[in-house]
Design an enzyme around this catalytic site. Structure first.
Site, PDB file in Angstrom:
ATOM      1  N   CYS A 180      28.236  26.254  16.849  1.00  0.00           N
ATOM      2  CA  CYS A 180      29.708  25.333  16.989  1.00  0.00           C
ATOM      3  C   CYS A 180      30.249  26.314  17.265  1.00  0.00           C
ATOM      4  CB  CYS A 180      30.133  24.852  15.859  1.00  0.00           C
ATOM      5  SG  CYS A 180      31.308  24.021  15.976  1.00  0.00           S
ATOM      6  N   CYS A 232      32.950  27.090  15.585  1.00  0.00           N
ATOM      7  CA  CYS A 232      32.735  27.337  13.975  1.00  0.00           C
ATOM      8  C   CYS A 232      32.252  28.732  13.546  1.00  0.00           C
ATOM      9  CB  CYS A 232      31.443  26.818  13.383  1.00  0.00           C
ATOM     10  SG  CYS A 232      31.873  25.114  12.797  1.00  0.00           S
TER      11      CYS A 232
END
Length: 305
Positions: free
Chosen positions: A82, A85
């Site tokens: 991600c 993230c």
């Protein structure tokens, strides 16, 4: 303000890499002739504080997630692939260094490795951050910087957020079932990859295996439910009707009962005779005239003589 006391070390960007005490002394005493660059690389590898970027962050799994029910926690749900993230990772790591001073535990959950926790907390977006205090979970939706995280804990801004209902809490039966469902889906996916990649089974063959397994498991589950239902609620057998007078009665009661039955039979016979007379009146008249002739005929014979 927080007082920071760090061991002397190497500055890398904005972060200071601490050196394990006594490491340089031991290498000097051993008379190592390694170049200085290699020595520093070895020091970095030996230092416990820099074996990865998650230095002060605890890892939560399906086995230890109940630790979140005690104390105060900030938990991040992330995935390695991600981009958001990855951008949050430095801020989260810097915030984790303040965890001891703020008396809060900083944790992380990799949803790719812990699908059960992903279902237990209903993770629909990444990264997702939860605040937990004494078993009450709140979803953090504010800015994602170290300063904002610190003020969120220090100023107790979490009190302005409504906690998650106990029905949808991670420890509820509903969320436990959701966790099991997510784990089952991940297990099915793992089996599918094993069939298609390792065993070289065609995709349609893998689907056929899962279809047969579903039918067989449904059959077994249905039989188990039938047995359980029959055990808990057994079916009633058809028993012959038992009349109250079939049992042995006292002599007086049985005699009275016989009289009543006889009277009822006589009434039924009289009623049947009445009905037959009403249906055949000609026969009744004929029988009466015949009787008169039989009675009168002897007298007529006497007169004639």
């Amino acid at each position: 303000m927080r007082s920071e006391q760090r061991a002397p070390g190497l500055e890398v960007g904005n972060r200071e890499l601490t050196v394990a005490p006594g490491t340089v002394t031991k290498m000097a005493q051993s008379g190592s002739s390694l170049p200085a660059f290699i020595v520093w690389v070895l020091l970095l590898c030996e230092t416990p504080g820099i074996q990865g970027l998650w230095r002060h962050v605890r890892t939560i799994t399906d086995k230890n997630w109940k630790e979140l029910l005690e104390g105060e926690w900030m938990i991040e749900f992330y995935a390695p692939w991600c981009p958001a993230c990855q951008n949050l990772q430095p801020e989260w790591e810097d915030f984790a260094e303040w965890g001891e001073d703020l008396e809060v535990n900083i944790a992380k959950v990799d949803v790719t490795e812990q699908p059960g926790l992903s279902g237990r907390f209903i993770i629909t977006a990444l990264p997702t951050i939860y605040h937990c205090r004494d078993g009450e979970f709140r979803r953090y939706q504010g800015p994602r910087t170290k300063k904002d995280f610190i003020s969120f804990i220090n100023d107790k801004e979490w009190k302005n957020i409504e906690p998650i209902s106990s029905w949808f809490g991670p420890g509820s039966f509903l969320m436990s079932s959701m966790s099991a469902l997510f784990q089952l889906s991940m297990w099915i996916r793992t089996c599918h990859n094993y069939f298609t990649e390792d065993l070289k089974i065609p995709v349609w063959g893998s689907y056929a295996i899962f279809a047969l397994a579903t039918l067989f498991s449904g059959l077994i589950l249905g039989l188990i439910m039938v047995f359980v239902a029959d055990f808990l609620c057994p079916s009633k057998t058809n028993k012959p009707l038992q009349y109250p007078y079939s049992k042995k009665l006292p002599p007086e009661s049985s005699h009275l009962l016989k009289k009543l039955e006889q009277k009822q039979e006589e009434d039924e016979e009289d009623h049947s005779d009445d009905e037959s007379e009403n249906k055949n009146p000609s026969k009744k008249g004929f029988s009466q005239t015949a009787m008169r002739q039989r009675i009168v005929s002897p007298l007529s014979v006497v007169d004639k003589s």
